[in-house]
Design a protein around this motif. Structure first.
Motif, PDB file in Angstrom:
ATOM      1  N   SER A  56       1.210  -1.227   0.114  1.00 49.91           N
ATOM      2  CA  SER A  56      -0.122  -0.565  -0.041  1.00 49.91           C
ATOM      3  C   SER A  56       1.124   1.012   0.525  1.00 49.91           C
ATOM      4  O   SER A  56       1.373   1.201   1.079  1.00 49.91           O
ATOM      5  CB  SER A  56      -0.781  -0.066   1.079  1.00 49.91           C
ATOM      6  OG  SER A  56      -1.730  -1.672   1.140  1.00 49.91           O
ATOM      7  N   TYR A  57       0.698   1.847  -0.816  1.00 55.43           N
ATOM      8  CA  TYR A  57       1.292   3.147  -1.436  1.00 55.43           C
ATOM      9  C   TYR A  57       0.806   4.661  -0.539  1.00 55.43           C
ATOM     10  O   TYR A  57       0.040   4.505  -0.560  1.00 55.43           O
ATOM     11  CB  TYR A  57       1.725   3.609  -2.629  1.00 55.43           C
ATOM     12  CG  TYR A  57       2.834   2.898  -4.107  1.00 55.43           C
ATOM     13  CD1 TYR A  57       4.351   3.422  -2.754  1.00 55.43           C
ATOM     14  CD2 TYR A  57       2.870   1.518  -4.090  1.00 55.43           C
ATOM     15  CE1 TYR A  57       5.363   2.018  -3.652  1.00 55.43           C
ATOM     16  CE2 TYR A  57       3.134   0.446  -4.404  1.00 55.43           C
ATOM     17  CZ  TYR A  57       5.164   1.114  -4.366  1.00 55.43           C
ATOM     18  OH  TYR A  57       5.968   0.184  -4.865  1.00 55.43           O
ATOM     19  N   ILE A  74       5.202   2.974   2.822  1.00 53.78           N
ATOM     20  CA  ILE A  74       4.663   2.246   1.717  1.00 53.78           C
ATOM     21  C   ILE A  74       4.192   1.164   3.630  1.00 53.78           C
ATOM     22  O   ILE A  74       4.892   1.998   4.619  1.00 53.78           O
ATOM     23  CB  ILE A  74       5.871   1.569   1.162  1.00 53.78           C
ATOM     24  CG1 ILE A  74       6.780   0.656   2.162  1.00 53.78           C
ATOM     25  CG2 ILE A  74       5.673   2.246  -0.446  1.00 53.78           C
ATOM     26  CD1 ILE A  74       7.741  -0.060   1.471  1.00 53.78           C
ATOM     27  N   LYS A  75       2.743   0.439   3.362  1.00 46.79           N
ATOM     28  CA  LYS A  75       2.612  -0.303   4.398  1.00 46.79           C
ATOM     29  C   LYS A  75       2.221  -1.616   3.926  1.00 46.79           C
ATOM     30  O   LYS A  75       1.968  -1.643   2.794  1.00 46.79           O
ATOM     31  CB  LYS A  75       1.467   0.352   5.370  1.00 46.79           C
ATOM     32  CG  LYS A  75       1.417   1.840   5.982  1.00 46.79           C
ATOM     33  CD  LYS A  75       0.790   1.995   6.788  1.00 46.79           C
ATOM     34  CE  LYS A  75      -0.813   2.736   6.556  1.00 46.79           C
ATOM     35  NZ  LYS A  75      -1.834   2.871   7.525  1.00 46.79           N
ATOM     36  N   ILE A 133      -0.773  -7.569  17.281  1.00 46.25           N
ATOM     37  CA  ILE A 133      -0.571  -6.837  15.758  1.00 46.25           C
ATOM     38  C   ILE A 133      -0.356  -7.968  15.574  1.00 46.25           C
ATOM     39  O   ILE A 133       0.884  -8.741  15.483  1.00 46.25           O
ATOM     40  CB  ILE A 133       0.306  -5.589  15.330  1.00 46.25           C
ATOM     41  CG1 ILE A 133      -0.639  -4.189  15.851  1.00 46.25           C
ATOM     42  CG2 ILE A 133      -0.095  -5.688  14.365  1.00 46.25           C
ATOM     43  CD1 ILE A 133       0.156  -3.462  15.565  1.00 46.25           C
ATOM     44  N   SER A 134      -1.372  -8.366  14.563  1.00 46.66           N
ATOM     45  CA  SER A 134      -1.188  -9.673  14.109  1.00 46.66           C
ATOM     46  C   SER A 134      -2.152  -9.693  13.142  1.00 46.66           C
ATOM     47  O   SER A 134      -3.275  -9.956  13.130  1.00 46.66           O
ATOM     48  CB  SER A 134      -1.470 -11.300  15.280  1.00 46.66           C
ATOM     49  OG  SER A 134      -0.890 -12.416  14.840  1.00 46.66           O
ATOM     50  N   PRO A 135      -0.997 -10.394  11.621  1.00 45.81           N
ATOM     51  CA  PRO A 135       0.109 -10.661  11.326  1.00 45.81           C
ATOM     52  C   PRO A 135       0.901  -9.887  12.148  1.00 45.81           C
ATOM     53  O   PRO A 135       0.335  -7.954  11.876  1.00 45.81           O
ATOM     54  CB  PRO A 135      -0.193 -10.764  10.388  1.00 45.81           C
ATOM     55  CG  PRO A 135      -0.955 -10.522   9.617  1.00 45.81           C
ATOM     56  CD  PRO A 135      -2.232 -10.850  10.922  1.00 45.81           C
ATOM     57  N   TRP A 136       2.389  -9.295  11.774  1.00 45.64           N
ATOM     58  CA  TRP A 136       3.204  -7.918  11.864  1.00 45.64           C
ATOM     59  C   TRP A 136       3.080  -6.902  11.024  1.00 45.64           C
ATOM     60  O   TRP A 136       2.609  -7.562   9.418  1.00 45.64           O
ATOM     61  CB  TRP A 136       4.593  -8.036  12.026  1.00 45.64           C
ATOM     62  CG  TRP A 136       5.205  -9.013  13.268  1.00 45.64           C
ATOM     63  CD1 TRP A 136       5.201  -9.768  13.807  1.00 45.64           C
ATOM     64  CD2 TRP A 136       5.588  -8.095  14.281  1.00 45.64           C
ATOM     65  NE1 TRP A 136       5.684  -9.747  14.807  1.00 45.64           N
ATOM     66  CE2 TRP A 136       6.164  -8.437  15.532  1.00 45.64           C
ATOM     67  CE3 TRP A 136       5.809  -6.640  14.403  1.00 45.64           C
ATOM     68  CZ2 TRP A 136       6.282  -8.306  16.362  1.00 45.64           C
ATOM     69  CZ3 TRP A 136       6.140  -5.887  15.563  1.00 45.64           C
ATOM     70  CH2 TRP A 136       6.273  -6.795  16.402  1.00 45.64           C
ATOM     71  N   THR A 137       2.773  -5.628  11.008  1.00 43.45           N
ATOM     72  CA  THR A 137       2.766  -4.767   9.862  1.00 43.45           C
ATOM     73  C   THR A 137       3.747  -4.115  10.354  1.00 43.45           C
ATOM     74  O   THR A 137       4.632  -3.427  10.971  1.00 43.45           O
ATOM     75  CB  THR A 137       2.147  -3.850  10.453  1.00 43.45           C
ATOM     76  OG1 THR A 137       1.917  -3.645  12.013  1.00 43.45           O
ATOM     77  CG2 THR A 137      -0.006  -4.533  10.377  1.00 43.45           C
ATOM     78  N   ILE A 163       1.406  -9.134   3.363  1.00 50.08           N
ATOM     79  CA  ILE A 163      -0.937  -9.154   3.066  1.00 50.08           C
ATOM     80  C   ILE A 163      -0.905  -8.041   2.889  1.00 50.08           C
ATOM     81  O   ILE A 163      -0.320  -6.916   3.862  1.00 50.08           O
ATOM     82  CB  ILE A 163      -1.010  -9.783   4.366  1.00 50.08           C
ATOM     83  CG1 ILE A 163      -0.348 -11.475   5.125  1.00 50.08           C
ATOM     84  CG2 ILE A 163      -2.116  -9.879   4.431  1.00 50.08           C
ATOM     85  CD1 ILE A 163      -0.726 -11.901   5.957  1.00 50.08           C
ATOM     86  N   LYS A 164      -1.585  -7.913   2.263  1.00 48.46           N
ATOM     87  CA  LYS A 164      -2.250  -5.947   1.435  1.00 48.46           C
ATOM     88  C   LYS A 164      -3.051  -6.011   3.077  1.00 48.46           C
ATOM     89  O   LYS A 164      -3.927  -6.495   3.580  1.00 48.46           O
ATOM     90  CB  LYS A 164      -3.317  -6.416   0.534  1.00 48.46           C
ATOM     91  CG  LYS A 164      -3.597  -4.969   0.381  1.00 48.46           C
ATOM     92  CD  LYS A 164      -4.224  -4.518  -0.517  1.00 48.46           C
ATOM     93  CE  LYS A 164      -5.273  -2.751  -1.232  1.00 48.46           C
ATOM     94  NZ  LYS A 164      -3.933  -2.477  -1.629  1.00 48.46           N
ATOM     95  N   LEU A 165      -2.724  -4.810   3.594  1.00 45.87           N
ATOM     96  CA  LEU A 165      -3.674  -4.042   4.838  1.00 45.87           C
ATOM     97  C   LEU A 165      -4.847  -3.150   3.918  1.00 45.87           C
ATOM     98  O   LEU A 165      -4.864  -2.860   3.151  1.00 45.87           O
ATOM     99  CB  LEU A 165      -2.664  -3.055   5.550  1.00 45.87           C
ATOM    100  CG  LEU A 165      -1.524  -2.817   6.259  1.00 45.87           C
ATOM    101  CD1 LEU A 165      -0.663  -2.375   6.682  1.00 45.87           C
ATOM    102  CD2 LEU A 165      -2.134  -4.503   7.433  1.00 45.87           C
ATOM    103  N   PRO A 166      -5.898  -3.377   4.829  1.00 49.30           N
ATOM    104  CA  PRO A 166      -6.789  -2.220   3.900  1.00 49.30           C
ATOM    105  C   PRO A 166      -6.928  -1.296   4.276  1.00 49.30           C
ATOM    106  O   PRO A 166      -5.923  -0.573   5.559  1.00 49.30           O
ATOM    107  CB  PRO A 166      -7.989  -3.056   5.120  1.00 49.30           C
ATOM    108  CG  PRO A 166      -7.577  -3.540   6.648  1.00 49.30           C
ATOM    109  CD  PRO A 166      -6.263  -4.058   5.757  1.00 49.30           C
ATOM    110  N   ASP A 167      -7.394  -0.450   3.765  1.00 47.09           N
ATOM    111  CA  ASP A 167      -7.668   0.370   3.832  1.00 47.09           C
ATOM    112  C   ASP A 167      -8.516   1.502   5.300  1.00 47.09           C
ATOM    113  O   ASP A 167      -8.437   0.585   5.751  1.00 47.09           O
ATOM    114  CB  ASP A 167      -8.468   1.702   2.885  1.00 47.09           C
ATOM    115  CG  ASP A 167      -8.247   1.771   1.599  1.00 47.09           C
ATOM    116  OD1 ASP A 167      -5.952   2.076   1.004  1.00 47.09           O
ATOM    117  OD2 ASP A 167      -8.583   1.847   0.046  1.00 47.09           O
TER     118      ASP A 167
END
Length: 419
Positions: A56-57, A74-75, A133-137, A163-167
Motif C-alpha cells: 500500500s503506497y 509504504i505499508k 498486532i497480528s500478523p506483523w505490520t 499481506i495487503k492491509l485494508p484502507d
C-alpha cells in the motif's frame, strides 16, 4: 514557506537535507542511524515487485514508484521475521527513511540507490514478540521533504509472504508549504505538524502534499523541487485521484510568505490562488470538508516581553473567502477548478457549508518558532494537538490513536525532583 504563487524552488537549499545536524536548544543531538545495507545474494528471499498489490503506497508516488512531497510511505503486513527493500536508481543519495514494525518506535537509516537494505530481521528488537498486532505490520516513511526514494522490490524470508492491509476508515489530506512539510524540524516530514495531525488522529490514512511553493502543483504527482524539474521538465505527471479513496477532510495552510512585500503578492492575487485550490479540492472530492488555517509569523521582543509579528497574514481576505464559500449564493452555484486544464466550471448545488476556518492565534509562543522562522518540534506538536481537537469538536472525529509513537525523540524530562 515560499510564496503561494511560487512554482519553482532553487535547488541550492535542497542539497544538505539528508545530512543535516539536529539541534536541541543549540546543543547537537547525538544520532546513531543503523547501517542496514546488505548483499542481497547472501540471503534467501521471497521477492515482490514494486507493483505488487500487497504493498500500500501512502502519499504520492509516480508511475516509476518514485516518492514525492512530504512523508510518503509504504505499508503492508508480513509473515516471518524478515523484511528488506531494494531501492531503485532514482532514489536520492543517502536519503533518510523512518521505518517501524507493529506499534513499536521509529527507527532510521540512510538508504542508497540500487542497494538492498535489511530493515527487519530476527534480531530486530521486538520482532520475536507476539500480538496484539497480528500478523506483523511494516511501515516506511521518507523523512526528507526535499528528497525521495524509488521502490525496486520488497523481500521477506523464503517461504513467507506479504499481506495487503485494508484502507483505514478515515482519510485526511494536508495541503501546505514548508511549514507543513516539516522544514527545520528534527526529522522533517516525521516531525511536522501535518504528520502529527494525521498519525495522531489514529485509524486515519493521511497524505501531505506540502512543499516550499505550491499552487496548481497539487494536481500533479510530483512536487516543485529541483529533482522534479530534472525528472519531468515542464511535463509532470498529472495525479490520478482515483488511485486512493477521496479525503474526508482537507487542511490547507499556505501563503505565509505571500504577505512579505519582497514577494510582491497582492491580497487579491493571494485570495484568488487560495480560492482556486479550494475549488480544486471541491472538484476532485465533492464531499470533502475543508479547513483553512489562518497564517502565523514569528515573534519579536519589545521591551520586557515578546509579541507576534504583524500583520498575521491576510486575515480579512481569508475570513471573507471562507464566508463566500459558505454563502447561499455560492452554495447554489458552486464552481470547481481543474489545475491541469486551468479551467473553471459550475457544478451541482451543495446543501451545506463545507469550508471552515481554524484560527491559529495564540497556539505558539516565541520559543515555538525556530531561528529559521519555522515551528520547532514542540511548536509542531502544539499545532497538531489543537487541530486534532478542532476536528473532534467540528466533525465528531474521536481520537483513536492507541499508543504507538508519533514524534520520535521528544521524550524530554527531568529525573531529579528536587534540584
Amino acid at each position: 514557506m515560499l510564496s503561494i504563487s511560487s512554482l519553482a524552488v532553487s535547488g541550492l537549499a535542497l542539497l544538505s537535507q539528508a545530512s543535516a545536524t539536529i539541534l536541541q536548544n543549540g546543543q547537537v543531538r547525538l544520532t546513531s542511524f543503523l547501517n542496514t545495507q546488505v548483499n542481497q545474494s547472501a540471503y534467501s528471499f521471497t521477492t515482490y515487485s514494486a507493483n505488487a498489490s500487497e504493498i500500500s503506497y501512502q502519499g504520492r508516488w509516480d508511475s516509476k514508484f518514485v516518492s514525492w512531497w512530504s512523508a510518503p510511505g509504504i505499508k503492508f503486513a508480513y509473515t516471518g521475521q524478515t523484511v528488506a527493500v531494494t531501492f531503485g536508481e532514482l532514489t536520492s543519495p543517502r536519503v533518510l527513511i523512518g521505518y517501524r514494525i507493529g506499534g513499536l518506535d521509529w527507527q532510521f537509516t540512510n538508504v542508497t540507490a540500487g542497494a538492498t537494505h535489511l530493515l527487519v530481521s530476527p534480531s530486530t528488537p521486538g520482532s520475536s514478540q507476539t500480538g496484539p498486532i497480528s500478523p506483523w505490520t511494516f511501515e516506511l516513511r521518507v523523512t526528507n521533504w526535499a528528497f525521495g526514494i524509488q521502490i525496486g522490490s520488497v523481500h521477506v524470508a523464503a517461504g513467507e509472504k506479504l499481506i495487503k492491509l485494508p484502507d483505514l476508515s478515515r482519510r485526511i489530506e494536508v495541503i501546505g508549504d514548508s511549514l507543513a512539510a516539516g522544514m527545520y524540524t528534527s526529522y522533517e516530514g516525521l516531525s511536522s505538524w501535518a504528520y502529527g495531525l494525521g498519525a495522531g488522529l489514529g485509524n486515519t490514512d493521511y497524505s501531505i502534499t506540502a512543499y516550499p511553493g505550491i499552487l496548481h502543483q497539487w494536481f500533479y504527482t510530483s512536487d516543485t523541487s529541483y529533482r522534479a524539474s530534472v525528472a519531468y521538465g515542464d511535463n509532470p505527471e498529472a495525479w490520478d485521484f482515483s488511485k486512493r479513496p477521496a479525503a474526508d477532510i482537507v487542511v490547507i495552510n499556505i501563503g505565509t510568505n505571500d504577505q512579505n512585500s519582497a514577494n510582491n503578492v497582492s491580497a487579491p492575487a493571494y485570495a484568488d490562488a487560495l480560492t482556486k485550490i479550494i475549488q480544486g479540492v471541491h472538484g476532485k472530492w465533492p464531499n470533502a470538508q475543508v479547513i483553512v488555517m489562518s497564517l502565523w509569523l514569528g515573534f519579536y521582543q519589545s521591551g520586557n516581553s515578546y509579541f507576534p509579528n504583524a500583520p498575521q497574514g491576510f486575515v480579512k481576505e481569508v475570513q471573507d473567502m471562507v464566508r463566500m464559500f459558505n454563502s447561499e449564493q455560492y452554495l447554489d452555484n458552486p464552481v470547481v477548478y481543474d489545475g491541469v486544464t486551468k479551467k473553471s466550471s459550475q457544478t451541482g448545488k451543495r446543501t451545506k457549508a463545507f469550508v471552515h476556518l481554524f484560527n491559529t492565534s495564540g497556539i505558539m509562543q516565541h520559543n515555538d518558532i525556530g531561528p529559521q522562522w519555522h515551528p520547532t518540534d514542540v511548536g509542531a506538536i502544539k499545532v497538531a494537538s489543537h487541530l486534532q481537537q478542532f476536528i473532534k469538536l467540528t466533525f465528531g472525529w474521536e481520537l483513536q490513536a492507541t499508543g504507538p509513537e508519533i514524534f520520535h525523540e521528544t521524550l524530554y524530562w527531568n529525573d531529579e525532583p528536587g534540584y
